[in-house]
Design an enzyme around this catalytic site. Sequence first.
Site, PDB file in Angstrom:
ATOM      1  N   CYS A 278       0.422  -1.357   0.292  1.00 40.37           N
ATOM      2  CA  CYS A 278       0.061  -0.014  -0.069  1.00 40.37           C
ATOM      3  C   CYS A 278       1.010   1.247  -0.245  1.00 40.37           C
ATOM      4  CB  CYS A 278      -0.484  -0.149   1.777  1.00 40.37           C
ATOM      5  SG  CYS A 278      -1.953  -1.412   1.091  1.00 40.37           S
ATOM      6  N   ALA A 279       0.817   1.653  -0.951  1.00 42.65           N
ATOM      7  CA  ALA A 279       2.627   2.311  -1.102  1.00 42.65           C
ATOM      8  C   ALA A 279       1.925   3.357  -1.260  1.00 42.65           C
ATOM      9  CB  ALA A 279       2.755   2.142  -2.550  1.00 42.65           C
ATOM     10  N   ALA A 280       1.459   4.620  -1.876  1.00 39.09           N
ATOM     11  CA  ALA A 280       1.532   6.507  -1.867  1.00 39.09           C
ATOM     12  C   ALA A 280       1.211   6.578  -0.787  1.00 39.09           C
ATOM     13  CB  ALA A 280      -0.098   5.790  -2.383  1.00 39.09           C
ATOM     14  N   PRO A 281       2.107   7.076  -0.501  1.00 40.93           N
ATOM     15  CA  PRO A 281       2.245   8.676  -1.321  1.00 40.93           C
ATOM     16  C   PRO A 281       3.802   8.157  -1.482  1.00 40.93           C
ATOM     17  CG  PRO A 281       2.473   9.479   0.500  1.00 40.93           C
ATOM     18  CD  PRO A 281       1.934   7.947   1.251  1.00 40.93           C
TER      19      PRO A 281
ATOM     20  N   GLY B  79       6.978   7.503   0.246  1.00 48.44           N
ATOM     21  CA  GLY B  79       8.147   7.734   1.085  1.00 48.44           C
ATOM     22  C   GLY B  79       8.578   7.082   1.824  1.00 48.44           C
ATOM     23  N   LYS B  80       7.660   5.216   1.662  1.00 42.60           N
ATOM     24  CA  LYS B  80       8.817   4.761   2.300  1.00 42.60           C
ATOM     25  C   LYS B  80       8.985   3.771   1.181  1.00 42.60           C
ATOM     26  CE  LYS B  80       5.886   3.805   6.197  1.00 42.60           C
ATOM     27  NZ  LYS B  80       5.029   5.215   6.178  1.00 42.60           N
TER      28      LYS B  80
ATOM     29  N   ASP C  56       2.254  -1.513   5.494  1.00 41.21           N
ATOM     30  CA  ASP C  56       1.714  -0.252   6.303  1.00 41.21           C
ATOM     31  C   ASP C  56       0.714  -0.389   5.391  1.00 41.21           C
ATOM     32  OD1 ASP C  56       2.389   2.028   7.598  1.00 41.21           O
ATOM     33  OD2 ASP C  56       2.105   3.470   5.872  1.00 41.21           O
TER      34      ASP C  56
ATOM     35  N   CYS D 219      -1.310   3.421  11.274  1.00 40.11           N
ATOM     36  CA  CYS D 219      -1.008   4.777  11.780  1.00 40.11           C
ATOM     37  C   CYS D 219      -1.687   5.312  13.020  1.00 40.11           C
ATOM     38  CB  CYS D 219      -0.419   6.133  11.201  1.00 40.11           C
ATOM     39  SG  CYS D 219      -1.662   6.423  10.216  1.00 40.11           S
TER      40      CYS D 219
END
Length: 563
Positions: free
Chosen positions: A338-341, A343-344, A425, A475
């Site tokens: 779940c990559a967006a945006p 940063g990771k 994430d 988070c």
Amino acid sequence: MLVFPPVALKPDVRDHLRNTFTNEELVSEVGEEVADREFEALLSSLSHPPSFTCVRVNTHLAPQQQIQHALQQELTGQQLCGCHGEDASLVPLPHPQLPDVLLLPIIGPRYTHTHTSRCPPVTHHWTQVHTHTSRCPPVTHHWTQVHTHTHFQMSSCYPSLDPGTHTHTHTSRCSPVTHHWTQVHTHTLPDVLLLPIIGPRRVCVLDSEVVVGAQCGSSVLRGAHVFAPGVLSAPKTLQVGDMVSVFSDVENKCTRGAKSFEGQKVFLGNGVCEMSRSEVFCSKGLMRGVAVRMTDRLYITPCFDRVLPHLVFLQNLPSVLVSHVLGPRSGECVLDMCAAPGGKTTHIATLMRNQGVVVALDKIRSKVEKLRENAANQQLDCIQAFCCNSIQAVATGTSPSQKSMWDGANGPPFPEGSFDRVLLDAPCSGLGQRPNMAVSSSLKEIRSYQPLQRKLFNTAVHLLKRGGVLVYSTCTVTLAENEEQVAWALRTFPYLTLQPQEPNLGEQGMLGAGLSHDQRRLLQRFHPRMNEGGASDGHAPMPCLDDADSDTIGFFIAKFFKS
């Protein structure tokens, strides 16, 4: 007294959270009084910003030392002065354990305070209104160790700063206020710098008021200016160049286009208008761009709009930590589900030295395009981004020979066992985000995340190779999305085991999900906690680096090994 009221929640959401933090297992361990007190402290902490801004630095494009020096020059060039001429020079500090993180203190009030001198008493209420007269005696703060920080990721080549004392003097219509800052070294995260948040500050409330939404208000507290879509209320006669006080509507009750608002609101600072009322509430559609440029903030923290693009990235400290815990190595195939945006994703590629394959998935096409653009700007060509619902990312009916042939060049669905490491994430209720004045989510929405996360987790396990590592993070602060998910995973996939995490900056997992002590100590949970220290003169102390790891957003990390 706190500067802002506790985060506003719908009654059933508050009850749900309270039940979580006063669950039977937890209460039997610490007692009901302590559990209640911790819950109320959580709600108060969530409405206030962390004590540091965290910046991750891009060590793929430049050495850490070079980025830190360039950032210091950028910050020196920003006018972080208050209406009383206060000079707030900020020195980025390297995180002690994260080599690619810089921390910047956030300078601002935590509590109400009374100033005793030949000036009349100054009391800060929810709106931070006070009367300020001149000819006060000097007020001097001597700060050793910075306790509140802004987080930046920096390059892994960045050396520790030499210890030194940095002084800036506040000049105003009152007497000078001098802050002595002593740099503190951090070595665990070498790509992290810390900037402390300093306060409280005296900011005069003006007659002309602009009211913004809670989300916009949260961004202002983290250094942003006020953009037109966030404005809800403005005076009828508002013109370009007018000085205004900016307030945040904490209960989402202000109607967009209102000329005034008398509901519950909190003061954020002052600024100068760059749009008139007619431009902000244009009948032709929603306006874009800066409506109010902040000039005198309640919390002093720099704005990072167009500051060293592609070299520094605003990321919360636990978000930077996740990629380090994943531990990607050069030459591996790694999946960010779940990559967006992004940063990771870009951090993982940087830690891999741009060698190997990083597959990034997101189901929103515009976000995938933005992620590809970011990867290109950072010259990270090992990233392959695809638009895909990650739940459907596993190919069915694949043979073992097919599994071993996949190298990340083709898009989803992927054969089982394709990846050496997987980061999930997960989409979550986001109840750990700070500052957050109000949560609009319903209890039904909050409860909907657990089943979604389990579907994604199931996919992650199937795509992970035997002998591979899976990191799960959120988070949020709920048990259902964190420790309960770990307990479910260990029951459902007996070949998964929890692994120790390095670096380990958080606290152990929370009681209430039936996990053993040994299992909980392998987890990392970040409880939003404000530094409650106070100075003898009534001013808030300079944040200390020791607090940078605890005064963060709410976050959760679990690391699994597939045997």
